[in-house]
Design an enzyme around this catalytic site. Structure first.
Site, PDB file in Angstrom:
ATOM      1  N   LYS A  76      -5.359  -5.529  -1.538  1.00 42.05           N
ATOM      2  CA  LYS A  76      -4.786  -6.052  -2.955  1.00 42.05           C
ATOM      3  C   LYS A  76      -4.884  -7.553  -2.707  1.00 42.05           C
ATOM      4  O   LYS A  76      -4.620  -8.268  -3.834  1.00 42.05           O
ATOM      5  CB  LYS A  76      -3.209  -4.991  -3.435  1.00 42.05           C
ATOM      6  CG  LYS A  76      -2.616  -5.440  -2.415  1.00 42.05           C
ATOM      7  CD  LYS A  76      -0.917  -4.372  -2.487  1.00 42.05           C
ATOM      8  CE  LYS A  76      -0.041  -4.085  -1.406  1.00 42.05           C
ATOM      9  NZ  LYS A  76      -0.829  -3.315  -0.430  1.00 42.05           N
ATOM     10  N   ASN A  96       4.204 -10.252  -3.538  1.00 46.01           N
ATOM     11  CA  ASN A  96       3.708  -9.520  -2.363  1.00 46.01           C
ATOM     12  C   ASN A  96       3.066 -10.738  -1.703  1.00 46.01           C
ATOM     13  O   ASN A  96       3.198 -10.729  -0.224  1.00 46.01           O
ATOM     14  CB  ASN A  96       3.361  -8.443  -2.816  1.00 46.01           C
ATOM     15  CG  ASN A  96       3.469  -7.130  -1.476  1.00 46.01           C
ATOM     16  OD1 ASN A  96       4.986  -7.942  -1.110  1.00 46.01           O
ATOM     17  ND2 ASN A  96       2.276  -7.283  -0.547  1.00 46.01           N
ATOM     18  N   HIS A 144       3.513   4.257   3.736  1.00 48.06           N
ATOM     19  CA  HIS A 144       4.695   4.086   3.397  1.00 48.06           C
ATOM     20  C   HIS A 144       5.510   5.291   2.698  1.00 48.06           C
ATOM     21  O   HIS A 144       6.321   6.002   2.340  1.00 48.06           O
ATOM     22  CB  HIS A 144       5.276   3.315   2.645  1.00 48.06           C
ATOM     23  CG  HIS A 144       4.479   1.769   2.757  1.00 48.06           C
ATOM     24  ND1 HIS A 144       4.618   0.624   3.787  1.00 48.06           N
ATOM     25  CD2 HIS A 144       3.672   1.188   1.708  1.00 48.06           C
ATOM     26  CE1 HIS A 144       3.808   0.294   3.619  1.00 48.06           C
ATOM     27  NE2 HIS A 144       3.584  -0.097   2.516  1.00 48.06           N
TER      28      HIS A 144
END
Length: 451
Positions: free
Chosen positions: A116, A139, A184
């Site tokens: 990303k 982010n 995660h």
């Protein structure tokens, strides 16, 4: 002291994004307070002196006085203090939510387990080259609310699952989930929880881009919403993909139209072809001219520590993928570079290891067997990785990164690639993945000087 409930914005968790939220609300004339579990959180010296702070533990009393809580992505909504506030009907939101309601500027929203940052940065460069006044962050790099200071006509956001789980109805002009692999799960519980968080990016979306090679990236959205795909196979009409010519060269293509020979891209590897195709689809969705986008692909060098080309020694190329901290990222690098060098009979000499985070390293077996000449293992979980890969390639242990690089130098053959893509966190040996990547580059450069 404080405080009246009406109008109070409480920022839970400081750091770079928290500081931007505090300053944004102060500038808007709101009453703002901050709480953080750390005694001296990063950024504490960058907020106005009159802002009330409560450090050392999350302050439940303060949280319960909030009109709304703006939660740092580093803090889980499942924390008891946050859950108590939610039970009292207090909204808990992200800085991304604040951005959305503050501006009507078009937003491109990008998430995924891997790549990303590369796609976000590359698309930003394409937009700049096309003459757009664009702001890039989220982010990655600058916090979302700081982007408004640029008065942009387009905002491109990299978004994590942590940011998305407290963001509702983002209303992006175009959104993409690039890929999905286990990550995660300690935060989201399981793959379904992770998938659900990622797909919040599509709420109220105007256009969708998805990855044909990964069914988990395709959202359930109304049929009226335009959807465009990218993938590493031959594309259907108006979709993006790859075509082979008579000589076996791979071409980036839209439908049956060849756009760019992949060898003309600075970034190499099939994973980077996929990244480029994703950008072309996203760029088309926001009206970027194709010639400008293709020009950028010829010069964009990628990001530091993300399959970053270092140098070539004795016809062996060296790549720094220290950002490869999970199995999905390392698989992308191994398969992408492995496929690129296979026609020249090249193989990878791969450095793996560090803190494994409980991952299942048997997932690397097939790619390692196909593309890797030798794996050099470092770090605390090297024995666990060795157990998973025993019998799939030659394995060597190295006591530190320097010795690993020297061994790779001695082992690699003409047309091979030496790749640092550890599939692990770095904290057993380094401060962070940046320091690990810098150490790798320094070791490789010292080899060049020894020649």
């Amino acid at each position: 002291m404080l405080i009246h409930r009406g109008g109070l914005k409480v920022v839970a968790g400081l750091g770079i994004s928290g500081v931007s939220v505090v300053n944004h609300f102060v500038e808007q004339g709101y009453q703002v307070a901050v709480t953080d579990s750390r005694i001296t959180p990063p950024g504490h010296d960058k907020i106005p002196a009159h802002v009330h702070t409560s450090f050392g533990a999350l302050d439940s009393n303060l949280l319960l006085q909030a009109e709304e809580i703006i939660l740092s992505p580093g803090l889980a909504p499942q924390l008891p203090q946050i859950q108590e506030a939610i039970s009292q009907g207090i909204p808990v939101i992200s800085d991304i939510q604040v951005l959305r309601r503050t501006t009507h500027v078009p937003i491109v929203a990008i998430t995924g387990s891997n790549a990303k940052s590369t796609v976000t940065t590359l698309l930003g460069e394409m937009a700049k080259h096309a003459g757009k006044k664009v702001a890039v962050g989220g982010n990655l790099g600058r916090p979302a609310l700081d982007l408004l200071k640029d008065e942009p006509e387009l905002i491109i956001l990299e978004l994590s699952s942590f940011q998305l789980e407290t963001t509702t109805n983002l209303g992006a002009d175009v959104a993409v989930v690039l890929n999905m692999s286990e990550d995660h799960l300690d935060r989201h519980g399981d793959m379904l929880g992770y998938h659900t968080a990622k797909h919040r990016i599509f709420q109220d979306v105007k256009k969708v881009v998805f990855n044909r090679d990964d069914s988990l990236t395709r959202p359930l959205v109304p049929d009226a919403i335009p959807m465009q795909s990218f993938g590493l196979n031959a594309p259907d009409l108006n979709q993006y993909g790859v075509l082979k010519d008579a000589q076996g060269a791979l071409w980036l293509a839209r439908g049956c139209e060849k756009l760019l020979n992949s060898t003309d891209m600075y970034m190499q590897g099939t994973h980077n072809i996929a990244n480029a195709l994703a950008c072309l689809a996203l760029g088309e969705a926001i009206g970027l001219p194709l010639p400008a986008m293709l020009e950028v692909l010829k010069t964009f060098k990628g990001l530091e520590h993300r399959c970053e080309y270092v140098t070539t020694l004795n016809d062996v190329r060296y790549y720094n993928d220290s950002k490869g901290t999970n199995i999905g990222a390392t698989l992308a690098a191994v398969e992408g570079l492995g496929q690129a060098i296979a026609p020249q009979q090249g193989k990878l000499v791969l450095i793996l290891g560090g803190q494994g985070k409980g991952q299942d390293f048997t997932l690397l077996q097939t790619a390692v067997q196909q593309y890797v000449r030798e794996v050099v293992l470092i770090g605390v979980d090297a024995p666990k990785i060795a157990d998973a890969l025993q019998g799939y390639t030659h394995l060597t242990f190295a006591s530190d990164l320097s010795r690993a690089v020297h061994h790779c130098y001695q082992t690699a053959q003409t047309h091979d690639v030496v790749l640092l893509s550890p599939a692990c966190a770095s904290l057993d040996m380094f401060k962070n993945y940046n320091e690990r990547g810098q150490a790798f580059v320094a070791c490789v450069q010292s080899l060049a000087h020894e020649k």
